[in-house]
Design an enzyme around this catalytic site. Structure first.
Site, PDB file in Angstrom:
ATOM      1  N   ASP A   1      -3.985  55.616 148.828  1.00 50.03           N
ATOM      2  CA  ASP A   1      -3.779  55.230 150.224  1.00 50.03           C
ATOM      3  C   ASP A   1      -2.681  54.187 150.391  1.00 50.03           C
ATOM      4  O   ASP A   1      -2.560  53.553 151.442  1.00 50.03           O
ATOM      5  CB  ASP A   1      -5.083  54.799 150.902  1.00 50.03           C
TER       6      ASP A   1
ATOM      7  N   ASP B   1      -1.371  53.750 144.792  1.00 51.91           N
ATOM      8  CA  ASP B   1      -2.688  54.383 144.769  1.00 51.91           C
ATOM      9  C   ASP B   1      -2.728  55.389 145.930  1.00 51.91           C
ATOM     10  O   ASP B   1      -1.773  55.493 146.687  1.00 51.91           O
ATOM     11  CB  ASP B   1      -3.801  53.326 144.817  1.00 51.91           C
TER      12      ASP B   1
ATOM     13  N   ASP C   1      -1.911  51.226 149.458  1.00 58.21           N
ATOM     14  CA  ASP C   1      -1.977  49.773 149.628  1.00 58.21           C
ATOM     15  C   ASP C   1      -1.732  49.047 148.308  1.00 58.21           C
ATOM     16  O   ASP C   1      -1.206  47.954 148.296  1.00 58.21           O
ATOM     17  CB  ASP C   1      -3.292  49.328 150.291  1.00 58.21           C
TER      18      ASP C   1
ATOM     19  N   SER D   1      -9.467  54.775 148.688  1.00 56.88           N
ATOM     20  CA  SER D   1      -8.482  53.926 148.034  1.00 56.88           C
ATOM     21  C   SER D   1      -8.224  54.362 146.594  1.00 56.88           C
ATOM     22  O   SER D   1      -7.817  55.485 146.363  1.00 56.88           O
ATOM     23  CB  SER D   1      -8.964  52.480 148.127  1.00 56.88           C
TER      24      SER D   1
END
Lengths: 457, 452
Positions: free
Chosen positions: B247, B245, B249, B101
């Protein structure tokens, strides 16, 4: 004392081999491949390939992860015969290779075979170092930004066949009608390409590669040849028939008259072909292989060097001699190495050598074999009681003191026309008993041996 | 004695660590095999973000899943919410995203999803952890071995269709918004330009959209690290800027003046948009702004608070059937009608839709929100530090309402203080909010003072 009833996992100098799920797990694969990535000299890529077993997909993922984590670039040949994988090492200047596949074992097995940068199996000293790293589990994982990259190599077959074509004259082999039982393995890939590229008409059976249900047990022995291949010889009017194991490093054969030939015959046949052709006069084989090879070697002023059973002893023996001293090396299992192919167990090359021999002699395969004296071999096994093995071997040596004894691997005793070999199997918890005689089977000797071994069990 | 560094964490949040010496392929493989065993085999979706170790870890995870008898669907590099939505839509048994993440590039981690594409609840995660430690994995035989299949294309389509169903896409497209994007060379680099340009008709100016390159800035999208995109918004006269970010999300938003909006304010705007459209309550974590309460109150809705962590928020959202939720400071918007996951794409679409609907600038919309001032800080974790600190805080504010569900949160009139241990890093996190800058500064200093 508790002994595993059926060994389903074996970690040794030969590498990692086991029944997937029951003995061989993903964790073993990760650790062994990490050990290999740590063991190899730094810098160069590692080649991988596999046979068609379904579990090969799982093992491939683990091998790739471990090698990348060790900072190795990985070149994946996909499903490929082991000899092709070995060939690619030198050609691509790789650090080594891993072949994923359990060759002649059933589909439920899988294994990792490790090769060094010279394209051959690791020596015993190297294999021991690899094992030590595996057991210590201290692997050279690189930093996150130094990880290796994966790429695939679509055509490794053609460069391999270039080298094969430099040794064998394919065009001269077109006249033969050849049938091959691929046993659902990788040999189909090479043979189809040979047909396409060199205009041969090799007829393939069981050529569809299978992950779970092999056409039959992929062992290269007489029984398997007799199963489907031998009965096809006459109906198809074939000159020769060959059977390969799943990763194409071993071969067995049938003659034009439909006879399934003992797997023991591949080595003597090729010794007869190769000894007069080159400077090499040595035949390296193990203590369980037929004495016919000694007789044939003697005809050509050759010499047989006998080592312990198993790949490792053969590999170590090879390193003692210069390549040009050696005519060939192999076992009675149909696994043959030739100096022209840098001592790779290669069933395809062995097949081509047999066909070339037929062409040069202008004889039928059955005719060539008929010229050899008859040897009869008996094989058996008795369950193992490990702690009594030394006493057993000492007793047998005493009992048969009139023969010439060798303790290279268990006990082998030779007389001028017969011999026996009693040894502990490396793959199963049994004592193996083999005896052979020129002419008729040495049934009395065999039964006496079985009795002795049993009395120590 | 020098502090030992433990750059690996295996716990109820899964497995996370610095790749190399700490997070090894063998660990990733066995954790995946535990996961495959836990979901009972079947089809498992596997995707990743762009970090350098993603390929290696993905292979290790695939190995573990296959060894447990799972069929593996590799979806390649995709945002985490896209993977979650794909898991649910394709009726897989579960999913795994190889991503750390917002953590720095040397880290990697596994995010684990159930058959609905949701995080497992706390109890399930504890069960999985026990299974991992017991190492009693399902060991598929050759006959039980399933295959690896790949599907790189269908997941983003599924995701974006779901998002567009909850905004007036025609209205957004008609405005031809001038948008800037910073995808941090992460998973968003693969799908976000197409989303903004082709689906929402934006005129796009994008940086960091090469998934083969390293993260050009700190992975967490926060004001201090978004200088380049803020400058791009100003120099190219953009209506709005988005930063993701790695990933995809989390989302940060830059207004047309180049000012990076507070993530709490972004969440408040999204909450306002959602509540205006649909019935239901709101769930946020303990560190989220009181602005959310004000917005919810205006719509006559209730706000539930949970410990920090997306999984905690999602768990409560599911339990109370909430219509929207999120974690203010972390830049996450969770909108269940799209999916019960933190989703930067829903955030982008909501804000553009709001701008299209009102005809207002994003700065104007943000300026209308109730004004709070916040301070965040962190202190290196030391054993035995948090307990005494909590006690002195309670003694210092005897009249405050206390919440001990995640560290200690003290609720004061129009203000709060929250101290807690990070789940993912060896840090104590300190946060405070108040109605004025002076008050928040005073509260924050007071907490820091208690560290002695």
């Amino acid at each position: 004392m508790a002994v595993a009833a059926a060994r389903s996992l074996r970690i040794s100098q030969v590498g990692l081999r086991g029944v997937v799920g029951g003995g061989l797990t993903a964790a073993h694969v990760l650790d062994f491949a990490s050990a290999f990535g740590t063991f190899l000299e730094p810098g160069k890529a590692v080649i991988i390939g596999r046979d068609p077993r379904a579990s090969g997909v799982m093992i491939r993922e683990g091998v790739v992860a471990a090698l990348l984590a060790c900072g190795r670039d990985v070149i994946d040949l996909g499903i490929a015969p082991t000899p092709v994988i070995q060939h690619a090492i030198r050609r691509m200047d790789a650090a080594g290779a891993i072949s994923i596949g359990a060759s002649h074992n059933g589909a439920e097995w899988n294994a990792l075979k490790f090769f060094g940068r010279n394209g051959i199996y690791l020596s015993t000293a190297e294999a021991n170092e690899l094992l030590d790293i595996y057991h210590l589990k201290k692997f050279s994982f690189v930093e996150w930004n130094q990880l290796g990259k994966l790429r695939t190599e679509a055509n490794a077959l053609d460069p391999y066949l270039d080298e094969v074509a430099a040794v064998f004259d394919f065009s001269a082999l077109r006249k033969f009608r050849v049938v091959v039982d691929c046993c659902s393995g990788t040999s189909a890939l090479v043979l189809r390409r040979i047909n396409e590229r060199f205009g041969l008409g090799i007829i393939l059976i069981n050529e569809k590669m299978q992950g779970v249900a092999f056409a039959h047990e992929p062992a290269t022995n007489k029984e398997m040849v007799a199963l489907q291949l031998a009965p096809l010889m006459k109906p198809l009017g074939a000159d020769a028939g060959f059977l390969f194991d799943a990763d194409s490093d071993r071969v067995a054969f049938a003659t034009e008259d439909g006879t399934a030939v003992s797997e023991e015959m591949v080595l003597p046949l090729l010794a007869d072909y190769l000894l007069p052709r080159g400077a090499g006069k040595l035949v390296i084989t193990n203590c369980s292989t037929t004495a016919l090879v000694d007789e044939i070697a003697a005809r050509h002023a050759g010499e047989v060097v006998r080592v312990a059973v198993g790949r490792q002893a053969a590999i170590d023996a090879l390193s003692i001699y210069r390549p040009e001293q050696i005519a060939l090396a192999g076992e009675g299992t149909g696994a043959i190495m030739m100096p022209q192919f840098r001592f790779v167990y290669d069933g395809i090359a062995a097949m081509l050598a047999v066909l070339s021999m037929m062409r040069e002699r202008g004889e039928k395969l059955s005719g060539i074999l008929a010229a050899y004296p008859k040897y009869s071999i008996l094989k058996g096994q008795v369950p193992l009681v490990t702690h009594r093995i030394p006493a057993l071997l000492a007793a047998l040596r005493e009992l048969y003191h009139d023969g010439r004894a060798s303790m290279v691997d268990g006990l082998r005793v030779d007389w001028p026309d017969r011999w026996f070999h009693v040894r502990v199997s490396q793959t199963e918890p049994v004592v193996r008993i083999i005896c052979e005689q020129r002419g008729e089977a040495p049934r009395d000797l065999y039964e006496a041996l079985v009795e002795h071994v049993r009395s120590h069990a | 004695m020098p502090r030992r560094e433990h750059l690996l964490k295996i716990g109820v949040s899964g497995i996370r660590g610095v790749v190399g010496e700490f997070l090894t392929p063998a660990l990733a493989c066995s954790f995946a095999q535990a996961f495959g065993t836990y979901v009972g085999g079947g089809r498992v979706v596997l995707g990743r973000d762009t970090r350098a170790s993603g390929e290696m870890i993905t292979h290790a995870v695939a190995c573990g899943l296959l060894a447990a008898g799972c069929e593996v669907v590799k979806v390649g590099i995709l945002p985490t919410p896209t993977i979650q939505i794909y898991v649910a839509a394709t009726h897989a048994q579960g999913g795994m995203a190889v991503t750390a993440s917002h953590n720095p590039p040397e880290y990697n981690a596994l995010k684990l999803f159930n058959a609905q594409g949701l995080f497992f609840n706390n109890y399930e995660r504890a069960e999985l952890l026990d299974l991992y430690h017991q190492s009693d994995f399902r060991q598929a035989t050759n006959e039980e071995m399933r295959r690896v299949i790949t599907d790189y294309d269908s997941a983003p389509k599924l995701h974006f269709q779901k998002v567009l169903a909850h905004v007036d896409a025609a209205r957004i497209r008609a405005r031809k918004f001038r948008v800037a994007l910073d995808a941090v060379n992460g998973a968003g680099a693969v799908t976000t330009p197409g989303f903004l340009r082709d689906m929402l008709g934006c005129e796009l100016e994008a940086i960091a959209i090469d998934p083969t390159q390293p993260f050009p800035r700190e992975a967490e999208p926060k004001a201090e690290t978004l200088g380049e995109i803020a400058e791009l918004v100003r120099s190219c006269h953009r209506d709005i800027g988005f930063a993701q970010d790695p990933d995809g999300d989390r989302l940060a938003v830059i207004d047309e003046t180049g000012f990076v909006l507070d993530n709490d304010d972004v969440l408040a705007l999204a909450v306002d948009a959602a509540l205006g459209r649909l019935p239901g309550d709101v769930v946020v974590n303990l560190t989220t702004s009181l602005a959310i309460d004000d917005v919810a109150r205006a719509h006559g809705r209730r706000v539930y608070r949970t410990p920090v962590g997306e999984a905690n928020v999602v768990e409560t959202m599911q339990a109370v059937n909430a219509v929207i939720g999120g974690e203010g400071a972390n830049g996450g918007i969770i909108f269940p009608p799209v999916h019960l996951c933190r989703d930067s794409y829903t955030g982008m679409a909501f804000l553009l839709d709001r701008m299209a609907e009102t005809g207002e600038k994003i700065s104007t919309l943000a300026a209308r929100l109730p004004k709070y001032f916040r301070r965040y800080g962190k202190v290196a974790f030391e054993h035995g530090l948090l307990g005494p600190l909590m006690q002195s805080l309670e003694a210092r504010f005897p009249n405050a309402e206390k919440d001990r569900s995640d560290g200690l949160k003290l609720l004061l009139p129009d203000a709060w203080i929250h101290v807690r241990a990070s789940n993912t890093e060896p840090l104590l996190r300190v946060a405070a909010e108040a109605k004025s800058d002076e008050q928040v500064e005073r509260l924050y200093r007071e907490v820091l003072g208690l560290f002695g």
